[in-house]
Design an enzyme around this catalytic site. Sequence first.
Site, PDB file in Angstrom:
ATOM      1  N   GLY A 152       0.854  -1.180   0.000  1.00 18.99           N
ATOM      2  CA  GLY A 152       0.000   0.000   0.000  1.00 18.99           C
ATOM      3  C   GLY A 152       0.887   1.225   0.000  1.00 18.99           C
ATOM      4  N   SER A 153       0.291   2.400   0.188  1.00 26.18           N
ATOM      5  CA  SER A 153       1.092   3.629   0.190  1.00 26.18           C
ATOM      6  C   SER A 153       0.225   4.817   0.551  1.00 26.18           C
ATOM      7  CB  SER A 153       1.712   3.902  -1.191  1.00 26.18           C
ATOM      8  OG  SER A 153       2.519   2.850  -1.631  1.00 26.18           O
ATOM      9  N   ASN A 154       0.886   5.892   0.977  1.00 26.30           N
ATOM     10  CA  ASN A 154       0.291   7.218   1.009  1.00 26.30           C
ATOM     11  C   ASN A 154       1.116   8.108   0.091  1.00 26.30           C
ATOM     12  OD1 ASN A 154      -1.270   6.462   3.419  1.00 26.30           O
ATOM     13  ND2 ASN A 154       0.654   6.723   4.521  1.00 26.30           N
ATOM     14  N   PRO A 158       5.549   4.971   0.232  1.00 23.85           N
ATOM     15  CA  PRO A 158       5.110   3.621  -0.137  1.00 23.85           C
ATOM     16  C   PRO A 158       5.267   2.649   1.022  1.00 23.85           C
ATOM     17  CG  PRO A 158       7.257   4.107  -1.091  1.00 23.85           C
ATOM     18  CD  PRO A 158       6.782   5.382  -0.469  1.00 23.85           C
ATOM     19  N   ASN A 202      -4.648   4.740  -0.783  1.00 22.00           N
ATOM     20  CA  ASN A 202      -5.155   3.434  -1.242  1.00 22.00           C
ATOM     21  C   ASN A 202      -6.659   3.330  -1.282  1.00 22.00           C
ATOM     22  OD1 ASN A 202      -2.463   2.158   0.653  1.00 22.00           O
ATOM     23  ND2 ASN A 202      -2.453   2.406  -1.552  1.00 22.00           N
TER      24      ASN A 202
END
Length: 820
Positions: A245-247, A267, A526
Amino acid sequence: MARRRHRARRPVAVLAALAVIGAPAACGAAGTAAPRAARTGPQAPTIRYTEYGIPHIIASDWTGLGTGYGYAAAKDNICTLADTYLTVDARRSRYLGPDGRASPGQLQNSTTNLNSDLYFQRLKDDRVVERLVAQPAPDGPEPEVREAIRGYVEGYNRYLAETGAAGISDPACRGAAWVRPITELDVYRHAHAEIIMGSTDALLDGQVNAAPPGARATAGPAPSPARTAAKIRDAMAVSRRQSMGSNALAVGSQGVSGGTGMLLANPHFPWQGKNRMWQSQLTIPGEVNVSGASLLGLPAVNIGHNENVAWSHTVATVAPFGLFDVQVDPLNPTRYLVDGAWEQMTSQRVEVDVRQADGTLAKAGRTLWSTRYGPVTTSLQGVPLPWVVSAHAVRDVNRDNLRALNTWFGLNRATDVHDVVDTLETTQGVPFFNTVAADRAGDALYADIQAVPNITDAHAASCLTETGKLLFHQSPRLPNVPPISILDGKRSACDWPDDPDAAAPGLLDPRAQPRLIRPDFAGNANDSPWLANPDQPLTYPRVMGDTSAPRSLRTQELVLTARARIDGTDGLPGRGFTPQTMGQLLFADHSRAADLALDATVTACRNVPLGLVLVDGSLVDVREACPILAGWKSHAYTTDSRGSWLFADYWAHLLDGQGVEKLPWRVPFDPRDPVHTPNSLDSGNSAVRDALARAVLALRKAGIALDAPLSSVQTVTRGGERIPVHGTIGELGVLNVITPGQVDGKADVVFGSSFVQQVRFTADGPPEAYSVLAYSQSADPTSPHHADQTRLFSAGRWVTGRFTEEQIAAAPQLTTTVLD
């Protein structure tokens, strides 16, 4: 066949010498000077190492740049890379045995070596990668990509020749027979495996185990559509929590203090194995100058910045595959019905070498089956899809995609966010990611432009099966689970149509895919594209995600924090982002879940009669938990926080795998206020009391004090040293996602924040960058760069970026390697 659009390629500069760095003396891998003969042609690839082992690679052409990258990457991670090439060459069973575990996708140890080998051997037998490489650009690799990969192979093999397998310092593969020189095809196979991994975890086992009734297939009546859809949704939700996932947050001119544009890249990738990221700077003067990180072994920057634009990716809510339900002949289940006529499935015998218990080799094989739509599968994310009345075939949107390499090479040379959009549209190679970017001009970009199945809303309405409708429209919704399509394979018209404006057959028109350019901010954590900026909700085909639906607590935290900083209402001095406040956004480790639910949880705890709760036949005294939770004032998952681990365990029990909107809130989700709802947890609900009691019981059984500091329970081990790690799971609404698990049977961090970078642009001057690679540059425990950035990350500190030649030259203890 779809009409292809081709993006104009920038000319490659061929330089006789690199005057910007002069003519440094040649150095060995350790940086010791050595004489070299005068060179009259282009400057040899040169690697300058600055703090924390970060290589700044400079060359006069793409081949030289790839050579420097390959050499430096092998020096840091030869065993991880060699293991990756063993996987994509389908030889794990030959050297490591069939029953060992392999991770060809995102998850840790997600299948057996034998299943992995059969999957990749099928791709080899079908010459999938060879066919893609043989195509001219834009379908095949651009010339720069080919040259860089050619150089990468030279650099990797040069390092291996210098050390030999027996001389490798990393004990994970020292002297191993499977460590070998590589070819360009190995690198392309690795790249292709990375591009298709969005479907690999979910479907690999189902494809290699698929067999018609009477062989290995499950017999008996097919389960109901509702039951099958529910099981798949649950399994996919678990998978999404355990995978990448990631921001990412892009801030434009209206939100930056002392600059024009800013980007935070965060990430969440695995901390072990082939999906580790690796940091570098790649420079060909006059052609490319880019800094950031890439998935190990891909000689381009996947997430980073150049002189004028910075970008990152986040995992999107697009399923990069679709299923087709095909009715089979009950008397001959390898025949299936299309447009009223029977078609014969194709069979394919796939065999691999397998090491036996006595060390000898034998062949192991299976017969695999395919339809016109793609391979047959008998499971999706471990959920059985019985081959009885019908069978399910897989179409992977990325099976014929090597365009992603062209995408990243294009992003490396983008000039602004509009150029980023152009690159994304014309290559359409991004495999399952959003893109978030900021530029020097002051624009912030969100774009979900990628390889997407061409399933318009009208096509879905016409062709989804009953199970497919439940999965595609997701009722009930589970967090971040993409819309999965199961289409009616009895009708050829239900195959993905070709669009004349897409980059390849079966892809959705990129112009129908969402994008947003704003002067304040745009971001993603996400969730679907709907609220990249809540002031301008986006619309798009359902295949790309939901709209008007609850957002994750991470998305709420990202949006609320960004707004408060830009408006100056977060209690910090001034308004607008600076490097200091951007760092605080992430490393404050603040929990949105605690904001919403901690007070109500403390109230529920204090109101338990006699403090005793009966759970699973045990009477649990929760009174000790009440003051501990009440004393956790920061709502933060910093290493010194007490009560945070207890709240995390309680929250996991309260969620019990469901979306946060399903909790007992007094104020339900309201699509008119999606950032602030749901809220007000019902402290009188028995689920709150029971979840708290279960958490108290679990921690006591594990021997963990209820007020244990986070540093004592969440660590990563490096050379016997336990390094505390701040952050926590994403379900708690903490941006700095850290997921603990098991590594070699011991508690450790398995994935989370990996390469973290923030970049600020000003009207002129070089970009101002700060980064940290949470698990450090090298997987080799003997390397000085195996844990140095991990300790830095533990302390919440950053590495100051060195981008210009002057900044690189000023690095203390600078060492240089020249690859003559």
